[in-house]
Design an enzyme around this catalytic site. Structure first.
Site, mmCIF file in Angstrom:
data_model
loop_
_atom_site.group_PDB
_atom_site.id
_atom_site.type_symbol
_atom_site.label_atom_id
_atom_site.label_comp_id
_atom_site.label_asym_id
_atom_site.label_seq_id
_atom_site.Cartn_x
_atom_site.Cartn_y
_atom_site.Cartn_z
ATOM 1 N N ARG A 139 -89.456 -19.595 -26.069
ATOM 2 C CA ARG A 139 -88.042 -19.506 -26.814
ATOM 3 C C ARG A 139 -87.451 -17.917 -27.391
ATOM 4 O O ARG A 139 -86.827 -17.956 -28.020
ATOM 5 C CB ARG A 139 -88.694 -20.104 -27.793
ATOM 6 C CG ARG A 139 -89.646 -21.205 -28.268
ATOM 7 C CD ARG A 139 -90.401 -21.520 -29.197
ATOM 8 N NE ARG A 139 -90.835 -22.816 -29.241
ATOM 9 C CZ ARG A 139 -92.000 -22.943 -30.167
ATOM 10 N NH1 ARG A 139 -92.169 -22.591 -30.847
ATOM 11 N NH2 ARG A 139 -92.563 -24.210 -29.651
ATOM 12 N N GLU A 193 -102.821 -25.675 -39.443
ATOM 13 C CA GLU A 193 -102.462 -24.572 -39.203
ATOM 14 C C GLU A 193 -101.488 -24.294 -39.493
ATOM 15 O O GLU A 193 -100.671 -25.587 -38.661
ATOM 16 C CB GLU A 193 -102.781 -23.886 -37.602
ATOM 17 C CG GLU A 193 -102.286 -22.318 -37.838
ATOM 18 C CD GLU A 193 -102.468 -21.658 -35.807
ATOM 19 O OE1 GLU A 193 -102.774 -20.402 -36.610
ATOM 20 O OE2 GLU A 193 -102.284 -22.061 -35.391
ATOM 21 N N PHE A 204 -94.404 -17.346 -28.596
ATOM 22 C CA PHE A 204 -93.229 -16.277 -29.204
ATOM 23 C C PHE A 204 -93.311 -15.779 -30.063
ATOM 24 O O PHE A 204 -92.863 -15.022 -31.378
ATOM 25 C CB PHE A 204 -92.780 -17.843 -29.993
ATOM 26 C CG PHE A 204 -93.033 -18.089 -31.631
ATOM 27 C CD1 PHE A 204 -92.729 -17.650 -32.536
ATOM 28 C CD2 PHE A 204 -94.331 -19.231 -31.360
ATOM 29 C CE1 PHE A 204 -93.380 -18.577 -33.536
ATOM 30 C CE2 PHE A 204 -94.193 -19.887 -32.757
ATOM 31 C CZ PHE A 204 -94.343 -19.337 -33.999
ATOM 32 N N SER A 216 -101.445 -22.425 -29.547
ATOM 33 C CA SER A 216 -101.837 -23.324 -30.733
ATOM 34 C C SER A 216 -103.374 -23.688 -29.668
ATOM 35 O O SER A 216 -103.844 -23.740 -28.513
ATOM 36 C CB SER A 216 -101.204 -24.414 -30.740
ATOM 37 O OG SER A 216 -101.092 -24.911 -28.973
ATOM 38 N N LYS A 258 -95.984 -14.874 -17.695
ATOM 39 C CA LYS A 258 -94.831 -15.791 -18.217
ATOM 40 C C LYS A 258 -94.838 -15.655 -19.830
ATOM 41 O O LYS A 258 -95.970 -16.307 -20.447
ATOM 42 C CB LYS A 258 -95.639 -17.075 -17.995
ATOM 43 C CG LYS A 258 -94.752 -18.232 -18.141
ATOM 44 C CD LYS A 258 -94.627 -19.433 -18.538
ATOM 45 C CE LYS A 258 -95.365 -19.294 -20.165
ATOM 46 N NZ LYS A 258 -93.991 -19.998 -20.723
ATOM 47 N N CYS A 283 -102.009 -15.422 -35.970
ATOM 48 C CA CYS A 283 -102.966 -15.976 -36.211
ATOM 49 C C CYS A 283 -104.104 -14.956 -36.941
ATOM 50 O O CYS A 283 -104.620 -15.769 -36.746
ATOM 51 C CB CYS A 283 -103.109 -15.787 -34.293
ATOM 52 S SG CYS A 283 -103.501 -14.560 -33.545
#
Length: 496
Positions: A184, A389, A156, A233, A180, A288
């Site tokens: 969100r 994180e 997202f 994640s 894909k 990230c």
């Protein structure tokens, strides 16, 4: 009360070159994180629907792989110009569904365009090599060939940029692709695929399927999908990597991060403060490569602590489309709750809340998911926050007596996405570059985001795989090598 936007729509899937209604029995809602307004309903495709997209990609592959590379890149040249022409429009969509500021959204799209530009060099980048007379009258060549059907599962936080780490390289190399996007933020790719439609790409070369875990599993399990690209994640990256590997697929899986910046006493403190503030709080900390922990060395502790607190307290938080806003909301109410909960955990475990962004109230945007910039000072090394994180606008401060101790903090981290150093010392910088255990390194840089012609690296639990996204790594990932040994000489010799 949740408000449904007048323009809210039911999203279609893009399969085999056609926009088709989904057969999904489950649907999700796409919400503006700054206002709480529902923007669209997104289908959560099942395995059968994903299978139709895979079959469409498989049907398009034989002809597409036989298309000369020079012809395969022509649609990308057109796409570059279309993305530039529609930059503001796409930027608004990103801001509306993701929450980042309009300026951040447009900067993200610039990186997407940069990847399209690099992929236009595939006729050079995809070349192999050869050698005559490896033995008398025998020649040997190495050629690269596309894999077939490949898929990209994207997150997202960068709905415009991250799909383009993969899409242009995959199709330029001769593969057909299924994207894909995160359920969100599906609206950005919906518009990007509408632009792709205008480039003349043959039907089935690119396909867009919206969905959740069932869609991901269908891509991971289908025998016709040869490779998976994933960003998200670390727990999900591990899952995708393991499940893809179990069916013999290639996989490049970018995971989470806990990025450190070390500030030495000889750093240019005003410059370091501004850059680190932008890194920690830009995109509401939801990237990230965002700096999450600042390690101050020696006398830099007080100077940097005071300056970063002052800088962060002045950031204007609000709707990313409003003039002058410097930081938007986090993506969902659940994210807001999680971030604020982690701030509380840090406080309970001994950190001092230097700047508290909890319970933020933004006038005219009371329904938004806002957390203001937060700074936690003296975070204990054994605190949960040292390894978690947070993925929000929270900066932890840790103190070290010297560079040795500071580097030890980085060594202990399970993550290795990026690390930065602020200094005016060339020797310290070289040592840091040499020893820092991370895949992306910054020297006086807050966000060490590689240009498109370099790989987006990552180490330890921040990446699972061999070849990364972007540049030459992307070409290696999306092709397989074939070595051909040929003898045409009339004489035959067994001498080698």
């Amino acid at each position: 009360m949740t408000v449904v936007a007048p323009s809210a729509i039911k999203l279609l899937q893009y399969i085999g070159g056609e926009w088709v209604e989904s057969s999904a029995t489950e649907w999700g809602e796409v919400t503006n994180p700054a206002t709480g307004e529902i923007l669209a309903r997104v289908p959560l495709a099942d395995a059968a629907e994903v299978g139709r997209a895979i079959e469409a990609a498989a049907a398009a592959y034989p002809e597409w792989r036989r298309t000369p590379p020079e012809d395969r890149i022509q649609p990308l040249f057109k796409l570059k110009h279309l993305l530039e022409e529609h930059l503001d429009e796409l930027g608004r969509i990103i801001t509306e569904e993701n929450g980042k500021t309009f300026a951040e959204a447009k900067a993200e799209l610039r990186r997407a365009i940069e990847n399209v530009e690099v992929a236009c060099g595939i006729p050079m980048m995809m070349q192999g090599y050869n050698l005559e007379d490896v033995a008398r009258g025998i020649d040997e060549i190495m050629i690269r060939q596309p894999l077939g059907v490949v898929a990209a599962i994207t997150p997202f936080n960068f709905p415009g940029m991250i799909p383009f780490w993969f899409l242009p390289y995959a199709i330029a190399c001769g593969n057909t692709l299924i994207v894909k996007p995160s359920e969100r933020v599906p609206l950005t790719m919906r518009r990007a695929f509408a632009l792709l439609e205008q480039t003349g790409l043959p039907k089935g070369v690119v396909n867009l399927v919206n969905g959740g875990k069932a869609a991901v599993d269908a891509l991971l399990d289908h025998p016709k999908v040869r490779a998976i690209s994933f960003v998200g994640s670390t727990p999900v990256a591990k899952y995708v990597y393991a499940r893809a590997g179990a069916t013999g697929k290639r996989a490049q899986c970018q995971g989470g991060a806990k990025n450190h910046v070390i500030v030495l006493p000889d750093a240019d403190m005003p410059m370091a403060t501004q850059i680190i503030s932008d890194s920690a709080f830009g995109c509401a900390g939801q990237r990230c490569l965002a700096v999450s922990v600042a390690v101050t060395v020696g006398e830099a502790q007080k100077t940097f602590r005071d300056s970063i607190a002052d800088s962060a307290s002045k950031l204007r938080v609000g709707n990313g489309l409003d003039e002058g806003v410097q930081m938007g909301p986090v993506i969902t109410p659940q994210s807001k709750t999680r971030v604020e909960s982690l701030i509380g955990v840090g406080e309970k475990q001994g950190a001092k809340v230097l700047l508290d962004g909890r319970n933020a109230r933004i006038p005219k945007n009371e329904g938004g998911n806002f957390v203001k910039p937060t700074i936690l000072d003296d975070v204990p090394a054994n605190s949960e926050l040292a390894d978690t994180e947070i993925f929000g606008p929270v900066l932890s401060l840790i103190h070290a007596k010297d560079l040795d101790e500071a580097l030890a903090f980085l060594e202990r981290s399970v993550f290795g996405n990026q690390a930065s150093l602020f200094t005016s010392s060339g020797s310290a910088a070289r040592r840091f570059r040499y020893e820092a255990p991370a895949g992306n390194i910054g020297i006086n840089i807050g966000v060490a985001a590689p240009m498109a012609y370099f790989p987006f690296s990552g180490w330890k639990d921040s990446f699972f795989g061999i070849m990364h996204g972007q540049g030459r790594d992307a070409v290696e990932f999306y092709t397989e090598k074939k070595v051909v040994v040929e003898r045409w000489a009339k004489e035959h010799s067994r001498k080698f």
